[in-house]
Design a protein around this motif. Structure first.
Motif, mmCIF file in Angstrom:
data_model
loop_
_atom_site.group_PDB
_atom_site.id
_atom_site.type_symbol
_atom_site.label_atom_id
_atom_site.label_comp_id
_atom_site.label_asym_id
_atom_site.label_seq_id
_atom_site.Cartn_x
_atom_site.Cartn_y
_atom_site.Cartn_z
ATOM 1 N N SER A 46 0.851 -1.189 0.000
ATOM 2 C CA SER A 46 0.000 0.000 0.000
ATOM 3 C C SER A 46 0.889 1.242 0.000
ATOM 4 O O SER A 46 2.042 1.183 0.400
ATOM 5 N N LYS A 47 0.333 2.331 -0.457
ATOM 6 C CA LYS A 47 1.036 3.624 -0.451
ATOM 7 C C LYS A 47 2.356 3.580 -1.227
ATOM 8 O O LYS A 47 3.351 4.168 -0.815
ATOM 9 N N LEU A 48 2.359 2.846 -2.323
ATOM 10 C CA LEU A 48 3.549 2.821 -3.158
ATOM 11 C C LEU A 48 3.694 4.138 -3.899
ATOM 12 O O LEU A 48 2.703 4.782 -4.236
ATOM 13 N N SER A 49 4.945 4.509 -4.159
ATOM 14 C CA SER A 49 5.189 5.695 -4.973
ATOM 15 C C SER A 49 6.172 5.288 -6.078
ATOM 16 O O SER A 49 7.293 4.894 -5.786
ATOM 17 N N LEU A 50 5.729 5.343 -7.325
ATOM 18 C CA LEU A 50 6.530 4.788 -8.423
ATOM 19 C C LEU A 50 6.859 5.829 -9.480
ATOM 20 O O LEU A 50 6.102 6.770 -9.722
ATOM 21 N N LYS A 51 8.009 5.608 -10.132
ATOM 22 C CA LYS A 51 8.484 6.521 -11.177
ATOM 23 C C LYS A 51 8.214 5.892 -12.541
ATOM 24 O O LYS A 51 8.756 4.837 -12.863
#
Lengths: 354, 564
Positions: B399-404
């Motif tokens: 959860s709450k992943l931040s991806l480029k």
């Protein structure tokens, strides 16, 4: 400059030998500065290219690519050497020519060598010469059209100031100046090429192959470029004409009984033209370096298209060559304009050399 | 990334004025809501001889040097160069590899490590000289020269000693290519390779007479040819003219219809499409080498006459979301599997132009490739399953992943990236989109560093074998270094399957193994298959036998002809 001075100058004796030497010194100095500017541009192009976060060998490694093979490609192109060394090789090549690779596949590029495009299999100089014909055909025709139409409209507008002619010309310039070239080009293609079907929509025919077809294929691009560029000249010519025609010497000339036509051409227009010459020189220099959008839309592969292609394919020799050539044209145009000024106007000459 | 015959950079060139062109020409168009049209032409007609065919191409130059080419066997290069084998592409049939200069598609020995070919009798070059096995060997050898790089290179790592070989110009020969006599050529490979017959159809396997190769860097302008045409003139930026090769013969694949073929170069795709829509002059007997831009597609949809001349392919090239498995956030298969459910493929398809642009994808092997099995390991509606994805993510601690998400900065790519970002935001993943210029982007995704989490790419195999779908994208050897394993996926089991399938000379057995590899990879979820893209091409009314339906979804130039 006021007209009185202009008239006065005309009665002076011709320039002496001393001022002839001054012109030579002036020109020599400007040529030296020009060479310096071009050297700086070459250096900057190299630096920018090598600062790119992109591996130039990727584009020509093949598919699939291995790191060994990429190294071999980098080595062959010389991209594994320091940028400074590459710049030196480039400059040396201009004087003595260059040979790439060795053995049966060696490619010799004779002096003056401005690099060799392996993508296109030609020396950069011959590519530029080749494509310059297309760009020059577009640029010169459009240039003639817009200077005559632009300046003519400006002069007429000035002489008929406040009338409907003046207002129409002014409105036309607003449209011309504010409409992007690509829009005008596309609308022109749609209307004249497809709806009316009276003009060809693209493809360049070399002048040497068929002069009539050459001109016929260029009518649309000329008209489009002229339409968008003439506006500046109309506005400039109009304001310069208005200034000139309200000068004392015009009133004097009229009072002397000079015919109106002569007053306008000899006294008014002649004065109004000087700043226009400056802008026209620079515009032409810039345009000769490549009319990117016009070339693309009309499917004419000039210098602009060559450059865009080279950037897309990371073809450094072509990027460098065309950039230098285009920059050179601008610098030379500047030089010509300045020298013309110096020859025409003694005051500038004396300031320049003192 | 790049399709079979476009190099990186093509998109950039297309991007600049083409986009404004399409926008404006759309003003002249009509219907903005195109529907899919299937216009797969009837099966191949007998070829009529005569006339001049005009081909409108966006490329500003064409290099006919076989060593440097990434061209398909059925496009321009196939008109001038024959190879040992070639492709038989017929509407409604699976692509086949067939003999071209050789009498068969190759005889394997040593378990698939050695391949032997015999040349047909009486073949001659356009200059009248006989074609011998030495000419084929020389063509292969020169493709290794760094000065002639850039072409399809599958054979370079397969041939024994190929890794260190640098071409014939240094006086070296490649020992693994043997020519015991004028009609026989033998290839020795480092590994057993069942798809070698396809490899032998690539440009580098076209014959090049050594005596004509006096200036290698310009050889490709007007080369000595073996196909139905020779290059009469080739002016970069203007056009290339192909005229009949009087010495061509004994060819079952090429029609050799038109007397002359004019390749117009540097043509703006929108203006070319407009000319083909108007169907006047040269455009009547011409076709566009590039796909019809979206605006003209819309225009064609409202123009029945033009629509009858539009050829739309079946779904083909795979567009997919690559998940960088080497990044901590995406290293767990469970997180990636959740993302399989999270993606809204329908929205992605819409961003690409709807039904005319393709159909929703679930497998790695693309439609039209022999041996493909249709399956879906992550069944959900085309818009995804947000609830399932969310709970799977929570269970996997994602959860709450931040991806480029890295993307090329042209409009089409950016729109794709945004569609993906919106999908993932639905399950609480934050996406930062990093747009880069085309060349930088190519370097980012294929370079060694791999500084990205996600990217959207597309893949069309270079030859119609599942091998071409799987190996380049999922073999450990294809990570970084300019190669296309964009998810940087490495699974010893998959590598073993690839090696086994690659080595299998029995095509049926190989196809089974490829299908198994397909499922094994998808179980690990290194990529999300998004859509199988369709291509659309337009022809003039006098052009016949114009088919793009099956693989490779590009026009088959070889059998096109012109009606009087």
């Amino acid at each position: 400059m006021s007209g009185v001075e202009l008239l006065a100058r005309r009665s002076r004796p011709r320039p002496t030998t001393a001022s002839g030497v001054a012109v030579v010194t002036y020109v020599a100095r400007r040529v030296a500065v020009t060479a310096g500017v071009l050297l700086i541009i070459a250096t900057l192009t190299f630096i920018v290219f090598h600062l790119l976060p992109t591996d130039v060998s990727l584009a020509s490694c093949g598919k699939p690519c291995t790191s060994d093979r990429r190294e071999a490609v980098r080595h062959f192109y010389g991209y594994d050497r320091s940028p400074l060394l590459q710049l030196w090789e480039f400059l040396k090549g201009i004087v003595v020519g260059r040979t790439f690779g060795d053995g049966g596949a060696a490619v010799h590029c004779s002096a003056p060598c401005f690099g060799y495009s392996f993508r296109l299999g030609e020396p950069v100089l011959s590519l530029i010469v080749d494509r310059f014909g297309v760009t020059a055909s577009i640029a010169l025709g459009a240039f003639v059209l817009w200077t005559f139409a632009g300046v003519g409209a400006g002069v007429v507008a000035a002489l008929r100031r406040g009338t409907w002619i003046d207002r129409t010309a002014l409105a036309g310039t607003v449209v011309g100046v504010s409409t992007p070239t690509y829009l005008v080009a596309l609308v022109a293609i749609l209307v004249f090429g497809f709806q009316l079907n009276v003009l060809p929509v693209g493809t360049y025919v070399p002048l040497t192959q068929n002069p009539l077809l050459w001109a016929w294929h260029l009518v649309l691009p000329w008209a489009v470029l002229a339409f968008t560029s003439a506006a500046v000249y109309t506005r400039l010519a109009r304001s310069q004409m208005l200034d000139a025609m309200s000068e004392d010497f015009v009133r004097t000339a009229r009072a002397k009984g000079v015919r109106e036509r002569r007053v306008v051409v000899r006294h008014g227009l002649r004065n109004a033209l000087l700043p226009i010459v400056t802008i026209a020189g620079l515009d032409l220099g810039g345009l000769l370096g490549g009319a990117v959008i016009t070339e693309r839309i009309f499917s004419m592969q000039g210098l602009g298209a060559l450059l865009i292609d080279a950037v897309g394919n990371l073809d450094l020799p072509v990027i460098l060559g065309v950039t230098l050539f285009a920059a050179g044209l601008i610098v030379v145009a500047n030089l010509v304009v300045d020298v013309l000024y110096a020859v025409l106007d003694p005051r500038i000459r004396s300031k320049g050399t003192s | 990334m790049s399709s079979a015959h476009h190099r990186p950079g093509t998109r950039l060139r297309r991007a600049l004025p083409a986009l404004v062109v399409t926008a404006v020409l759309a003003l002249a168009g009509c219907n903005a809501n195109p529907t899919s049209s299937s216009s797969a032409s009837a099966s191949s007609q007998p070829v009529r001889k005569g006339g001049t065919l005009t081909i409108y191409s966006q490329s500003s130059q064409i290099d006919f040097d076989p060593a440097k080419s990434q061209g398909l066997a059925i496009t321009s290069l196939g008109l001038v160069h024959r190879r040992l084998t070639t492709w038989d592409i017929e509407p409604g049939q699976e692509p086949k590899v067939v003999p071209d200069l050789a009498t068969d598609t190759g005889r394997p020995s040593d378990g698939g490590r050695t391949w032997t070919y015999t040349l047909k009798k009486g073949l001659t070059f356009s200059n009248g000289a006989p074609i011998t096995s030495a000419d084929i060997a020389y063509g292969v050898e020169r493709s290794f020269a760094p000065e002639l790089s850039g072409g399809l290179a599958y054979h370079k790592t397969l041939l024994v000693g190929g890794t260190d070989y640098r071409g014939p110009y240094t006086g070296q020969k490649l020992a693994s290519v043997e020519t015991p006599d004028d009609a026989t050529i033998v290839f020795h490979l480092t590994v057993p390779y069942g798809d070698w017959p396809w490899i032998a159809s690539m440009p580098a396997f076209a014959p090049v007479p050594k005596s004509a190769d006096t200036d290698p860097s310009t050889y490709g302008k007007t080369p000595v040819t073996s196909g139905p045409y020779e290059v009469a003139s080739n002016d970069q930026g203007t056009k290339a003219v192909l005229k009949r090769n009087p010495h061509w013969g004994d060819d079952d694949v090429r029609g050799g219809g038109p007397d002359e073929i004019d390749l117009l170069l540097g043509q703006d795709a929108s203006v070319a499409a407009q000319q083909l829509i108007s169907d006047q002059g040269a455009a009547r007997s011409g076709f566009g080498a590039n796909q019809v831009p979206a605006a003209q597609l819309a225009q064609i949809d409202g123009n029945p006459a033009a629509k009858s001349r539009l050829a739309v392919s079946n779904p083909g090239a795979l567009e997919y979301l690559a998940m960088n498995t080497r990044r901590p956030a995406l290293s767990k298969p469970a997180v990636r599997q959740a993302i399989e459910y999270a993606i809204d493929k329908q929205a992605f398809l819409l961003a690409q132009g709807g039904d005319l642009a393709g159909s929703v994808a679930t497998t790695l092997i693309t439609p039209g490739i022999p041996g493909r099995q249709q399956y879906d390991l992550y069944p959900a509606s085309p818009s995804g399953d947000v609830a399932k994805a969310t709970s799977m993510l929570a269970a996997a601690g994602g959860s709450k992943l931040s991806l480029k998400l890295v993307t090329a900065n042209d409009d089409a790519s950016t729109a794709s990236a945004e569609a993906i970002a919106q999908s993932l935001q639905r399950v609480g993943i934050t996406i930062s989109i990093v747009p880069q210029d085309e060349n930088t982007y190519a370097d980012t995704i294929t370079g060694d560093a791999g500084d990205y989490d996600l990217t959207v790419s597309s893949w069309q195999p270079d030859f119609p074998s599942a091998n071409g779908n799987i190996s380049p994208l999922f073999a450990t050897s294809q990570i970084g270094g300019g190669n296309y394993n964009l998810s940087r996926y490495s699974n010893p089991k998959v590598d073993a399957l690839i090696a086994q399938a690659t080595g299998s000379v029995d095509q049926a057995a190989a196809q089974k193994l490829w299908a198994e590899a397909d499922r094994t990879i998808m179980a690990d979820a290194p990529v999300v298959p998004l859509i199988y893209a369709k291509n659309a091409f337009l022809r003039g009314s006098a052009v016949a036998n114009f088919d793009v339906s099956g693989f490779p979804n590009y026009p088959n130039y070889l059998r096109v002809f012109v009606n009087s």
